[in-house]
Write a protein that holds these residues in place. Structure first.
Motif, short mmCIF file in Angstrom:
data_model
loop_
_atom_site.label_atom_id
_atom_site.label_comp_id
_atom_site.label_asym_id
_atom_site.label_seq_id
_atom_site.Cartn_x
_atom_site.Cartn_y
_atom_site.Cartn_z
N LYS A 7 -3.70 -7.24 -3.11
CA LYS A 7 -3.58 -7.09 -1.65
C LYS A 7 -2.11 -6.85 -1.29
O LYS A 7 -1.24 -7.61 -1.70
CB LYS A 7 -4.11 -8.34 -0.95
CG LYS A 7 -3.94 -8.28 0.56
CD LYS A 7 -2.70 -9.02 1.02
CE LYS A 7 -2.35 -8.78 2.47
NZ LYS A 7 -1.17 -9.57 2.90
N GLY A 10 1.77 -5.83 5.21
CA GLY A 10 2.37 -4.80 6.07
C GLY A 10 3.71 -4.26 5.57
O GLY A 10 3.94 -3.05 5.60
N THR A 11 4.59 -5.15 5.11
CA THR A 11 5.90 -4.65 4.67
C THR A 11 5.79 -3.89 3.35
O THR A 11 6.61 -3.02 3.07
CB THR A 11 6.92 -5.81 4.50
OG1 THR A 11 6.25 -6.86 3.81
CG2 THR A 11 7.42 -6.31 5.83
N TRP A 232 0.55 -9.34 -2.64
CA TRP A 232 1.88 -8.72 -2.74
C TRP A 232 2.53 -8.73 -1.37
O TRP A 232 1.98 -8.23 -0.39
CB TRP A 232 1.75 -7.29 -3.25
CG TRP A 232 1.34 -7.23 -4.70
CD1 TRP A 232 0.07 -7.27 -5.19
CD2 TRP A 232 2.21 -7.15 -5.82
NE1 TRP A 232 0.10 -7.21 -6.57
CE2 TRP A 232 1.40 -7.14 -6.99
CE3 TRP A 232 3.61 -7.08 -5.97
CZ2 TRP A 232 1.94 -7.05 -8.27
CZ3 TRP A 232 4.14 -6.99 -7.26
CH2 TRP A 232 3.31 -6.98 -8.39
N THR A 233 3.76 -9.30 -1.29
CA THR A 233 4.42 -9.42 0.00
C THR A 233 5.90 -9.08 -0.12
O THR A 233 6.29 -8.33 -1.04
CB THR A 233 4.13 -10.83 0.58
OG1 THR A 233 4.72 -10.93 1.85
CG2 THR A 233 4.60 -11.96 -0.32
N ASP A 234 6.74 -9.60 0.78
CA ASP A 234 8.15 -9.20 0.78
C ASP A 234 9.09 -10.32 0.33
O ASP A 234 10.28 -10.26 0.58
CB ASP A 234 8.56 -8.69 2.17
CG ASP A 234 8.41 -9.74 3.26
OD1 ASP A 234 7.79 -10.80 3.00
OD2 ASP A 234 8.91 -9.52 4.38
N GLY A 237 7.59 -15.11 -3.68
CA GLY A 237 6.45 -15.98 -3.89
C GLY A 237 6.45 -17.02 -2.80
O GLY A 237 7.09 -16.85 -1.76
N THR A 241 10.76 -23.34 1.38
CA THR A 241 10.55 -23.27 2.83
C THR A 241 10.73 -21.82 3.26
O THR A 241 11.07 -20.97 2.43
CB THR A 241 11.48 -24.23 3.61
OG1 THR A 241 11.01 -24.30 4.96
CG2 THR A 241 12.93 -23.76 3.61
N PRO A 243 12.24 -18.66 3.91
CA PRO A 243 13.61 -18.21 3.60
C PRO A 243 14.37 -17.69 4.81
O PRO A 243 15.59 -17.61 4.79
CB PRO A 243 13.40 -17.11 2.55
CG PRO A 243 11.96 -16.76 2.58
CD PRO A 243 11.22 -17.92 3.16
N VAL A 270 3.24 -17.07 4.57
CA VAL A 270 3.08 -16.23 3.39
C VAL A 270 1.62 -16.10 2.93
O VAL A 270 1.25 -15.15 2.25
CB VAL A 270 4.02 -16.76 2.27
CG1 VAL A 270 3.61 -18.12 1.79
CG2 VAL A 270 4.18 -15.78 1.14
P1 ADP Z 1 2.59 -9.83 4.64
O1 ADP Z 1 2.83 -8.82 5.69
O2 ADP Z 1 2.94 -9.35 3.25
O3 ADP Z 1 1.24 -10.48 4.72
P2 ADP Z 1 3.78 -12.09 5.98
O4 ADP Z 1 4.86 -11.71 6.93
O5 ADP Z 1 2.43 -12.42 6.51
O6 ADP Z 1 3.69 -10.95 4.88
O7 ADP Z 1 4.26 -13.32 5.08
C1 ADP Z 1 5.48 -13.24 4.37
C2 ADP Z 1 6.57 -13.97 5.14
O8 ADP Z 1 6.22 -15.35 5.23
C3 ADP Z 1 7.91 -13.98 4.43
O9 ADP Z 1 8.67 -12.84 4.76
C4 ADP Z 1 8.55 -15.29 4.92
O10 ADP Z 1 9.51 -15.05 5.92
C5 ADP Z 1 7.40 -16.06 5.54
N1 ADP Z 1 7.29 -17.44 5.01
C6 ADP Z 1 7.13 -18.56 5.76
N2 ADP Z 1 7.09 -19.64 4.98
C7 ADP Z 1 7.23 -19.22 3.71
C8 ADP Z 1 7.27 -19.88 2.45
N3 ADP Z 1 7.16 -21.20 2.33
N4 ADP Z 1 7.40 -19.13 1.34
C9 ADP Z 1 7.51 -17.79 1.43
N5 ADP Z 1 7.49 -17.10 2.58
C10 ADP Z 1 7.35 -17.81 3.72
#
Ligand code: ADP
Ligand code: ASP
Ligand code: MG
Length: 473
Positions: A7, A10-11, A232-234, A237, A241, A243, A270
């Motif tokens: 999966k 968006g980014t 898969w995200t930005d 992992g 907390t 970042p 995340v």
């Molecule tokens: P996607 O569009 O890939 O679904 P999201 O924006 O929904 O991504 O989730 C990724 C974001 O979640 C990261 O860029 C980060 O800023 C945020 N985030 C909040 N808490 C956490 C955490 N504990 N670990 C990693 N990312 C986190």
């Protein structure tokens, strides 16, 4: 067949460069002998913009709504043109994009005339994000040599009719996956599907709630008994907390299903909270990975995590909460009092996050929403009620706090300069949560992070990354 659901958020599909990177990641899995099913989100920010379109149209701002839609049309058109050079394929793809935007504009014009945005129409409008991204990405994959096929998720993810937060119908989804997805896998094709969207049994478009593409990935992974579900995200992992609040957050190498579920529910964006459910039921590991840094090993979410010397794995933050204090002046100690309170939240379909009770009062926290005045009005009939918004919940999660003495004292010592409004230790015994003012969040998270992740267990946390970053400075 070594089936894996991949999966991409968006980014990870935000522009042609990101989509090309995604294609390479998928091609890498195919080359390694895996059989991927790809689930994609809308391109970044598109969902928000579609919601803005819908809001403008429903206010009667037809021009404003069509202007947003026109910018989205150009963005999708340009992305397709940059990715697909083969003339005939590009023409077919562009025609499909124009067709979708023409249909969307029709809906917006209608909405601007009737001025009533129902949840059903909202789902229809917002579904275009994933419908468009998945069609473009499937074609971009084909152009890059992947034998990919676009599948309309609305024919696979069958849900009930609770628009905007529809409940998937597991048995039907399993059946649809077997008849409409698996044959493509057996023929060696890579299905590309939009996340977040589904349809009810009558074929009307629904959505799974914000952030719901993770859930789609897990549903498909569960239905097809995948060997892994990759999110898969930005970021690298699950981090200790967010970042964005704490740039020195560390990657957590491994967490349990139980820990991940708490984290997601209590605000770690995340992962969508429901993602874990299908994975737990079938015991399928979930991996959170970074599409901008695909060689990083990410976070592994598995049923049983190894013991960790650091008590907490992660600090999650949930903002935009309201605290409601209900004081039982009139019904003090009356039988059925708590039930009466919860019945009111139930009536308004308002989930409660945290509860704390004393002999005379009950404090509850809920997501701030427009039903609060009506809820307070109903509660006011049985008790005195006060409510206050702009609160945030800090939730510290870790299985290894079980049985540790003095941990609460350490937590509250770290935030002694912050006004704590409400405290609760979850029944699961793996989380400690407390409520503070929204404006204190960053300060509190940084203090807690400094207190608990100074010397983290290297088996569980990626301390090398921190050492490498410090060495660079
Ligand atoms: P996607 O569009 O890939 O679904 P999201 O924006 O929904 O991504 O989730 C990724 C974001 O979640 C990261 O860029 C980060 O800023 C945020 N985030 C909040 N808490 C956490 C955490 N504990 N670990 C990693 N990312 C986190
Ligand atoms: N596009 C949807 C959203 O932004 C779903 C997702 O990306 O997970 O909420
Ligand atoms: Mg997400």
């Amino acid at each position: 067949m070594s089936l894996v659901v991949m999966k991409f958020g968006g980014t990870s599909v935000e522009d042609p460069t990101a989509i090309a990177r995604t294609a390479e990641i998928v091609a890498g899995r195919v080359a390694a002998g895996k059989t991927p099913v790809v689930v994609v989100s809308a391109m970044s920010k598109v969902t928000d913009q579609l919601l803005a379109c819908a809001a403008a149209a429903s206010r009667g701002d037809r021009t404003g709504a069509l202007a947003i839609s026109s910018r989205l049309r150009s963005r999708h058109r340009d992305t397709a043109a940059a990715l697909v050079k083969e003339q005939k394929d590009c023409a077919t793809l562009q025609a499909a994009i124009e067709h979708d935007f023409d249909a969307l504009d029709e809906v917006l014009r209608g909405l601007a005339a009737i001025l009533e945005l129902t949840p059903r129409i909202s789902d229809l409008i917002v579904s275009y994000g994933e419908r468009l991204s998945s069609v473009i990405i499937a074609q971009a994959f084909r152009e890059r040599g992947l034998d990919s096929v676009h599948l309309d998720s609305r024919e696979v993810i069958i849900t009930d009719s609770q628009y905007q937060k529809a409940i998937p119908q597991d048995a039907v989804i399993e059946d649809r996956c077997a008849t409409r997805v698996r044959p493509h896998l057996e023929a060696g094709r890579v299905p590309v599907m939009g996340g977040f969207i589904g349809s009810n049994e009558a074929g009307i478009t629904t959505t799974l709630g914000r952030g719901g593409s993770d859930f789609t990935g897990a549903l498909i992974g569960g239905a097809l008994h995948a060997e892994a579900i990759e999110i898969w995200t930005d970021v690298n992992g699950i981090m200790t907390t967010d970042p964005r609040i704490c740039p020195d957050a560390l990657r957590v190498r491994v967490v349990s299903f139980e820990e991940a579920a708490e984290l997601a529910y209590f605000g770690a964006k995340v992962l969508h909270p429901a993602t874990i459910l299908p994975a737990v039921r079938k015991n399928i590991p979930v991996l959170v990975l970074n599409s901008r840094n695909p060689t990083n090993e990410g976070t592994r979410i598995i049923s049983l995590a190894p013991h960790c010397k650091t008590p907490f794995k992660c600090i999650a933050v949930k903002k935009k909460l309201t605290i409601i204090d209900v004081v039982a002046s009139r019904m003090l100690m009356t039988h059925g009092y708590l039930k009466a309170i919860f019945d009111i939240f139930d009536k308004h379909q308002c989930p409660v996050d945290m509860v704390s009770t004393s002999e005379v009062s009950v404090s509850l926290t809920v997501d701030s929403n427009d039903k609060l005045p009506a809820i307070a009005n109903d509660l006011g009939k049985i008790a005195d009620v006060k409510y206050e918004g702009q609160k945030a919940l800090i939730c510290m999660v870790g299985e290894d706090i079980r049985g540790q003495h003095g941990i609460a004292a350490q937590v509250f010592a770290a935030v002694r300069h912050v006004n704590v409004r409400m405290i609760s230790q979850g029944a699961s015994e793996i989380n400690m949560s407390f409520m503070i003012e929204e404006e204190d969040v960053e300060e509190a998270v940084r203090s807690l992070h400094a207190a608990f992740f100074q010397n983290p267990d290297p088996k569980i946390f990626d301390v090398e990354a921190r050492q490498a970053a410090t060495a660079k400075v």
